[in-house]
Design a protein around this motif. Structure first.
Motif, PDB file in Angstrom:
ATOM      1  N   MET A  74     -33.147  28.801 -37.106  1.00 51.51           N
ATOM      2  CA  MET A  74     -33.944  28.490 -35.928  1.00 51.51           C
ATOM      3  C   MET A  74     -33.310  27.366 -35.103  1.00 51.51           C
ATOM      4  O   MET A  74     -33.725  26.208 -35.168  1.00 51.51           O
ATOM      5  CB  MET A  74     -35.380  28.122 -36.346  1.00 51.51           C
ATOM      6  CG  MET A  74     -36.323  27.802 -35.196  1.00 51.51           C
ATOM      7  SD  MET A  74     -36.257  28.950 -33.816  1.00 51.51           S
ATOM      8  CE  MET A  74     -36.813  30.442 -34.603  1.00 51.51           C
ATOM      9  N   PRO A  75     -32.295  27.715 -34.292  1.00 50.32           N
ATOM     10  CA  PRO A  75     -31.687  26.685 -33.454  1.00 50.32           C
ATOM     11  C   PRO A  75     -32.528  26.344 -32.229  1.00 50.32           C
ATOM     12  O   PRO A  75     -32.242  25.376 -31.546  1.00 50.32           O
ATOM     13  CB  PRO A  75     -30.360  27.324 -33.027  1.00 50.32           C
ATOM     14  CG  PRO A  75     -30.660  28.786 -33.029  1.00 50.32           C
ATOM     15  CD  PRO A  75     -31.619  29.012 -34.160  1.00 50.32           C
ATOM     16  N   ALA A  76     -33.552  27.145 -31.939  1.00 54.69           N
ATOM     17  CA  ALA A  76     -34.452  26.991 -30.791  1.00 54.69           C
ATOM     18  C   ALA A  76     -33.804  27.451 -29.484  1.00 54.69           C
ATOM     19  O   ALA A  76     -34.449  28.079 -28.664  1.00 54.69           O
ATOM     20  CB  ALA A  76     -34.970  25.551 -30.644  1.00 54.69           C
ATOM     21  N   PHE A  77     -32.524  27.193 -29.313  1.00 59.13           N
ATOM     22  CA  PHE A  77     -31.866  27.502 -28.048  1.00 59.13           C
ATOM     23  C   PHE A  77     -31.205  28.887 -28.102  1.00 59.13           C
ATOM     24  O   PHE A  77     -31.268  29.584 -29.104  1.00 59.13           O
ATOM     25  CB  PHE A  77     -30.849  26.414 -27.720  1.00 59.13           C
ATOM     26  CG  PHE A  77     -31.465  25.034 -27.766  1.00 59.13           C
ATOM     27  CD1 PHE A  77     -32.422  24.664 -26.827  1.00 59.13           C
ATOM     28  CD2 PHE A  77     -31.119  24.138 -28.770  1.00 59.13           C
ATOM     29  CE1 PHE A  77     -33.008  23.411 -26.877  1.00 59.13           C
ATOM     30  CE2 PHE A  77     -31.706  22.885 -28.815  1.00 59.13           C
ATOM     31  CZ  PHE A  77     -32.654  22.517 -27.867  1.00 59.13           C
ATOM     32  N   HIS A  79     -28.615  31.839 -28.529  1.00 61.86           N
ATOM     33  CA  HIS A  79     -27.526  32.063 -29.495  1.00 61.86           C
ATOM     34  C   HIS A  79     -26.915  33.424 -29.200  1.00 61.86           C
ATOM     35  O   HIS A  79     -27.571  34.320 -28.642  1.00 61.86           O
ATOM     36  CB  HIS A  79     -28.038  31.971 -30.939  1.00 61.86           C
ATOM     37  CG  HIS A  79     -29.102  32.962 -31.273  1.00 61.86           C
ATOM     38  ND1 HIS A  79     -28.829  34.188 -31.837  1.00 61.86           N
ATOM     39  CD2 HIS A  79     -30.455  32.931 -31.097  1.00 61.86           C
ATOM     40  CE1 HIS A  79     -29.958  34.856 -32.008  1.00 61.86           C
ATOM     41  NE2 HIS A  79     -30.954  34.126 -31.562  1.00 61.86           N
ATOM     42  N   GLU A  82     -28.389  37.187 -30.021  1.00 64.09           N
ATOM     43  CA  GLU A  82     -29.483  37.800 -29.273  1.00 64.09           C
ATOM     44  C   GLU A  82     -28.959  38.822 -28.270  1.00 64.09           C
ATOM     45  O   GLU A  82     -29.460  39.944 -28.161  1.00 64.09           O
ATOM     46  CB  GLU A  82     -30.281  36.705 -28.575  1.00 64.09           C
ATOM     47  CG  GLU A  82     -31.722  37.034 -28.337  1.00 64.09           C
ATOM     48  CD  GLU A  82     -32.552  35.811 -27.976  1.00 64.09           C
ATOM     49  OE1 GLU A  82     -33.748  36.000 -27.719  1.00 64.09           O
ATOM     50  OE2 GLU A  82     -32.007  34.681 -27.953  1.00 64.09           O
ATOM     51  N   ASN A 103     -41.638  39.478 -32.247  1.00 53.56           N
ATOM     52  CA  ASN A 103     -41.657  39.447 -33.711  1.00 53.56           C
ATOM     53  C   ASN A 103     -42.335  40.673 -34.318  1.00 53.56           C
ATOM     54  O   ASN A 103     -42.010  41.067 -35.432  1.00 53.56           O
ATOM     55  CB  ASN A 103     -42.375  38.185 -34.191  1.00 53.56           C
ATOM     56  CG  ASN A 103     -41.727  36.935 -33.653  1.00 53.56           C
ATOM     57  OD1 ASN A 103     -40.611  36.598 -34.014  1.00 53.56           O
ATOM     58  ND2 ASN A 103     -42.415  36.237 -32.769  1.00 53.56           N
ATOM     59  N   THR A 281     -41.843  31.202 -30.278  1.00 60.55           N
ATOM     60  CA  THR A 281     -40.837  30.382 -30.946  1.00 60.55           C
ATOM     61  C   THR A 281     -39.854  31.220 -31.745  1.00 60.55           C
ATOM     62  O   THR A 281     -38.647  30.970 -31.743  1.00 60.55           O
ATOM     63  CB  THR A 281     -41.534  29.371 -31.886  1.00 60.55           C
ATOM     64  OG1 THR A 281     -42.365  28.515 -31.103  1.00 60.55           O
ATOM     65  CG2 THR A 281     -40.516  28.545 -32.654  1.00 60.55           C
ATOM     66  N   TYR A 282     -40.354  32.250 -32.420  1.00 64.40           N
ATOM     67  CA  TYR A 282     -39.492  33.029 -33.311  1.00 64.40           C
ATOM     68  C   TYR A 282     -38.929  34.283 -32.659  1.00 64.40           C
ATOM     69  O   TYR A 282     -38.158  35.008 -33.288  1.00 64.40           O
ATOM     70  CB  TYR A 282     -40.274  33.402 -34.566  1.00 64.40           C
ATOM     71  CG  TYR A 282     -40.683  32.196 -35.376  1.00 64.40           C
ATOM     72  CD1 TYR A 282     -39.766  31.542 -36.189  1.00 64.40           C
ATOM     73  CD2 TYR A 282     -41.970  31.683 -35.294  1.00 64.40           C
ATOM     74  CE1 TYR A 282     -40.122  30.414 -36.919  1.00 64.40           C
ATOM     75  CE2 TYR A 282     -42.341  30.565 -36.017  1.00 64.40           C
ATOM     76  CZ  TYR A 282     -41.418  29.932 -36.822  1.00 64.40           C
ATOM     77  OH  TYR A 282     -41.777  28.817 -37.532  1.00 64.40           O
ATOM     78  N   SER A 283     -39.295  34.547 -31.418  1.00 64.86           N
ATOM     79  CA  SER A 283     -38.813  35.766 -30.756  1.00 64.86           C
ATOM     80  C   SER A 283     -37.298  35.715 -30.577  1.00 64.86           C
ATOM     81  O   SER A 283     -36.755  34.763 -30.021  1.00 64.86           O
ATOM     82  CB  SER A 283     -39.486  35.919 -29.392  1.00 64.86           C
ATOM     83  OG  SER A 283     -40.874  36.118 -29.530  1.00 64.86           O
ATOM     84  N   ASN A 285     -35.017  35.364 -32.892  1.00 64.71           N
ATOM     85  CA  ASN A 285     -34.347  34.357 -33.725  1.00 64.71           C
ATOM     86  C   ASN A 285     -33.108  34.945 -34.399  1.00 64.71           C
ATOM     87  O   ASN A 285     -32.963  36.168 -34.504  1.00 64.71           O
ATOM     88  CB  ASN A 285     -35.319  33.777 -34.750  1.00 64.71           C
ATOM     89  CG  ASN A 285     -35.714  34.782 -35.810  1.00 64.71           C
ATOM     90  OD1 ASN A 285     -34.951  35.064 -36.739  1.00 64.71           O
ATOM     91  ND2 ASN A 285     -36.912  35.347 -35.692  1.00 64.71           N
TER      92      ASN A 285
END
Length: 411
Positions: A74-77, A79, A82, A103, A281-283, A285
């Motif tokens: 989970m880098p949040a930003f 990547h 994706e 998700n 948040t997890y979409s 990931n």
């Protein structure tokens, strides 16, 4: 026994009945098999409710997901995984060339409906009575088993921004649009899976799409269950239906929690421009998109013809096993996902499905097979899934188990 987990499981539809006073608890799964907490091995036909076409815990997927975990889940930003996963997914969804990851399938349907409303300026989503399009409030209207799904009253069932239409009823499609000029989209499944794998009648889905187009409504293909299960792509596309938006899930992630909305670029631009909110948040990931990328390595080379043929052989083997002992059963669906009916003919609509459903016999079959280490869903509208891990030898074993079960059930 008191448990902290409500009902002993987080999703009520996944619970199995006790057998011999013991609750079934899965310990691990691999390929075509699930092991319980006593290390007893079962041939599995639930496959995470269809969440995998390549079999449980495929090593290619497991390694990709493990690498993503090691690299940081989970880098949040943003990547790079994706975009890679989106490119692979949309390479198989034709003109629906832009993607947003979510998700769950329920989230994907929710977002697709939001996009449709924004694109059309209309409010209502029309869904199939007895269809399953997730468990969010708007689209739970008319799910199989509800009184609304019967559509027996004169007034069309409608709640808030959702209204129903009868699956495989061409006249009802025309009537829907005659009654309501505020339809943003019709959401379609290629078959009513949760109502017992009822296939669309020839030309029905095309009629729905053409009628929606004529009245300025969009078409959302709900392919969370069927997408990439019978071919490398969306099942509805193989039926001559194009759609404006589609939801995908289950098969695209091989058991990892991931789903997606794909759509026409001009519609998806509404999310890019901020007209439609997309969040989570997890979409998208790294773990989820790694699962998608690895799964697509496998799906693009999958021999779908052989998979469907094994499933069709199993369907015929089940019918023949019971016929040998004087009991008539039939099946409905496709080779890789189907429902067993204790009836002469399969249903062509939900009313017929209700009339043919035999919950007591289905439960008895579940218990009889489970004692022989073969798992099927225990309810009348349940589905049997076949994966690429269900080899010819395993299908032979399954047919033999069904023959033993048929013999016991007709003694």
């Amino acid at each position: 026994m008191t448990t902290h987990l409500v009902g002993g499981i987080s999703s009520a539809g996944r619970a199995l009945p006790r057998l011999g006073g013991k609750q079934f608890v899965a310990r691990r799964s691999e390929g075509a098999y699930v092991w319980d907490d006593a290390q007893r091995r079962y041939i599995d036909t639930a496959l995470g409710f269809g969440a995998t076409v390549v079999g449980h815990a495929h090593p290619v997927v497991v390694e990709a997901v493990s690498a993503a975990l090691r690299n940081g889940p989970m880098p949040a930003f943003a990547h790079d995984g994706e975009e890679e996963a989106a490119a692979l997914l949309t390479s198989a969804t034709r003109h629906l060339s832009r993607a947003i990851f979510t998700n769950t399938g329920s989230e994907a349907v929710h977002l697709a409906c939001r996009l449709a409303r924004a694109a059309t300026g209309r409010s209502h989503i029309a869904k199939m009575a007895a269809g399953y399009d997730g468990w969010y409030d708007d689209v739970t209207l008319g799910q199989a088993g509800s009184s609304e799904a019967d559509m027996l009253a004169n007034a069309r069932p409608t709640r808030d921004r959702t209204t129903l239409l009868r699956f495989n009823d061409l006249e009802d499609v025309d009537q829907l649009f005659a009654e309501n000029n505020d339809i943003a989209a019709v959401i379609l499944e290629p078959m009513l899976a949760n109502a017992g794998c009822i296939p669309a009648a020839p030309g029905y889905l095309a009629h729905v799409e053409a009628t929606a187009r004529r009245h300025g409504a969009l078409v959302i293909l709900d392919e969370v269950l069927m997408g990439f299960r019978t071919s490398f792509g969306l099942a509805a596309n193989g039926m001559g239906v194009q759609g404006d938006l589609a939801t995908a899930g289950k098969a695209i992630g091989s058991g990892i929690a991931v789903a997606a909305v794909v759509g026409r670029p001009e519609i998806m631009a509404l999310a890019e421009e901020g007209v439609v909110t997309r969040a989570g948040t997890y979409s998208g990931n790294p773990v989820a998109t790694a699962a998608v990328a690895a799964t697509f390595q496998l799906l693009k080379d999958l021999d779908y013809g052989a998979l469907l043929a094994r499933g069709e052989r199993l369907r015929e083997g089940i019918r023949s096993a019971f016929a040998k002992h004087g009991l008539t059963v039939t099946t409905s669906g496709e080779g890789s996902v189907f429902t067993i009916w204790f009836a002469e003919t399969p249903p062509s609509n939900y009313a017929e499905a209700l009339g043919r459903a035999n919950g007591a016999m289905t439960l008895k079959l579940h218990e009889t097979l489970r004692r022989r280490e073969l798992l099927i869903m225990p309810f009348a509208f349940g589905r049997l899934y076949v994966s690429d891990a269900h080899t010819d030898a395993i299908v032979n074993d399954m047919i033999g188990i069904f023959e033993d079960a048929a013999r016991e059930m007709t003694m």
